[in-house]
Design a protein around this motif. Structure first.
Motif, mmCIF file in Angstrom:
data_model
loop_
_atom_site.group_PDB
_atom_site.id
_atom_site.type_symbol
_atom_site.label_atom_id
_atom_site.label_comp_id
_atom_site.label_asym_id
_atom_site.label_seq_id
_atom_site.Cartn_x
_atom_site.Cartn_y
_atom_site.Cartn_z
ATOM 1 N N LYS A 12 1.439 -1.218 0.480
ATOM 2 C CA LYS A 12 -0.317 0.358 0.422
ATOM 3 C C LYS A 12 0.782 0.814 0.116
ATOM 4 C CE LYS A 12 -4.168 2.296 2.318
ATOM 5 N NZ LYS A 12 -4.588 2.109 1.230
ATOM 6 N N TYR A 13 2.027 1.109 0.612
ATOM 7 C CA TYR A 13 2.649 2.047 0.869
ATOM 8 C C TYR A 13 4.334 2.464 -0.059
ATOM 9 C CZ TYR A 13 -0.632 3.023 4.658
ATOM 10 O OH TYR A 13 -2.069 3.555 4.876
ATOM 11 N N GLY A 14 4.589 1.372 -0.397
ATOM 12 C CA GLY A 14 5.828 0.840 -0.806
ATOM 13 C C GLY A 14 6.577 0.413 -0.749
ATOM 14 N N THR A 16 7.053 -3.010 0.816
ATOM 15 C CA THR A 16 7.411 -3.995 0.140
ATOM 16 C C THR A 16 7.613 -4.427 -0.941
ATOM 17 O OG1 THR A 16 5.523 -4.398 1.682
ATOM 18 C CG2 THR A 16 6.182 -6.100 -0.273
ATOM 19 N N ARG A 17 7.329 -3.197 -1.935
ATOM 20 C CA ARG A 17 7.448 -2.928 -3.373
ATOM 21 C C ARG A 17 9.127 -2.646 -3.570
ATOM 22 N NH1 ARG A 17 7.883 0.907 -7.389
ATOM 23 N NH2 ARG A 17 6.966 0.376 -9.334
ATOM 24 N N PRO A 81 2.754 -6.892 3.234
ATOM 25 C CA PRO A 81 2.747 -6.029 4.492
ATOM 26 C C PRO A 81 2.680 -7.077 5.273
ATOM 27 C CG PRO A 81 1.432 -4.594 2.806
ATOM 28 C CD PRO A 81 1.400 -6.389 2.303
ATOM 29 N N PHE A 84 -1.512 -7.024 11.575
ATOM 30 C CA PHE A 84 -1.819 -7.485 12.472
ATOM 31 C C PHE A 84 -0.973 -8.778 12.480
ATOM 32 C CE2 PHE A 84 -5.466 -5.025 11.545
ATOM 33 C CZ PHE A 84 -5.365 -3.773 12.620
ATOM 34 N N GLY A 119 5.739 -1.699 10.391
ATOM 35 C CA GLY A 119 5.786 -1.088 11.086
ATOM 36 C C GLY A 119 7.306 -0.352 12.308
ATOM 37 N N THR A 120 6.918 -1.776 13.308
ATOM 38 C CA THR A 120 7.586 -1.790 14.929
ATOM 39 C C THR A 120 8.501 -3.225 14.554
ATOM 40 O OG1 THR A 120 6.264 -2.863 15.668
ATOM 41 C CG2 THR A 120 6.130 -0.739 15.521
ATOM 42 N N HIS A 173 6.379 4.469 8.131
ATOM 43 C CA HIS A 173 6.409 3.955 6.379
ATOM 44 C C HIS A 173 7.615 4.422 5.855
ATOM 45 C CE1 HIS A 173 2.986 5.112 5.114
ATOM 46 N NE2 HIS A 173 2.126 4.849 6.121
#
Ligand code: FMN
Length: 206
Positions: A12-14, A16-17, A81, A84, A119-120, A173
């Motif tokens: 979604k935010y790039g 993993t891309r 990504p 959870f 994220g963490t 991210h």
């Protein structure tokens, strides 16, 4: 027909891309001399109203994966990504549509590996990578991780696991990949290409 290793990811935010492109680079470092290319594909978002369809070609970035891309691959790197502690639903939704390949045994005996971004630091990288293994085991794929022979696995202060490459991206991210995270993505791509080359040169193991 060209031989390729599929790098299939959702992002979604790039972040993993970015990993997908490094893994593809590693695949081609090792694979190109054998005529083995990397093919990068993504999956569309899923909408709350699932009858809404995305255009078949995305406005930007990689093409959406078709079942044929998966059927014909010599190996697979699967990236998501962490959501959870699990893979993201758009990737799971795509995998849930692969029963025809499962019925035909199309992926049996092919090598696969997984990668993820969180994220963490302790936000569930391993549990996500393990969750991504489940459908691939059902498909009869040979699962591959990262061995401790890679020094970055022991020296990393952020991402990198023996279950697969990983990236700690920070709360927004936007933390850049560390050298170790990058090196482990490249190493995973090279290892997958080598295995895909060895396995495709022989009779398919069922
Ligand atoms: C719904 C949702 C759930 C998430 N769950 C986790 C989590 O369990 N652990 C974690 O560390 N980060 C979690 N994150 C953060 C993402 O894993 C992180 O931002 C990642 O870098 C996003 O990847 P992308 O840039 O490829 O979209 C979550 C993000 C979202 C939107």
């Amino acid at each position: 027909m060209s031989r390729y290793v599929l790098v299939l990811y959702y992002s979604k935010y790039g972040t993993t891309r970015q990993m997908a492109h490094l893994i593809a680079e590693g695949i081609e470092q090792e694979g190109l001399p054998y005529g083995l290319e990397a093919r990068i594909r993504t999956v569309p978002e899923i909408a709350p109203v699932t009858t809404v369809q995305a255009p078949s070609v995305p406005l930007e970035g990689e093409l959406y994966c078709e079942l044929e891309d998966l059927r014909q691959c010599a190996g697979l790197a699967l990236g998501s990504p962490t959501r959870f502690g699990n893979m993201a639903s758009p990737l799971k939704y795509f995998l849930d549509q692969t029963s025809s390949l499962w019925l035909a045994g199309d992926l049996q005996g092919k090598p696969a590996c997984m990668f993820t971004a969180t994220g963490t630091m302790h936000g569930g990288q391993e549990s996500t990578l393990l969750s991504m293994m489940n459908p691939l085991l059902h498909h009869g794929m040979f699962l591959m991780g990262l061995p401790y022979a890679h020094p970055a696995l022991s020296s990393t202060q952020r991402g990198g696991t023996p279950y697969g490459a990983s990236y700690v991206t920070g709360p927004s991210h936007d933390q850049p990949l560390t050298t170790e995270e990058k090196n482990l993505c490249l190493a995973q791509g090279r290892r997958l290409a080598k295995l895909a080359h060895i396995l495709t040169g022989h009779e398919r193991i069922q």
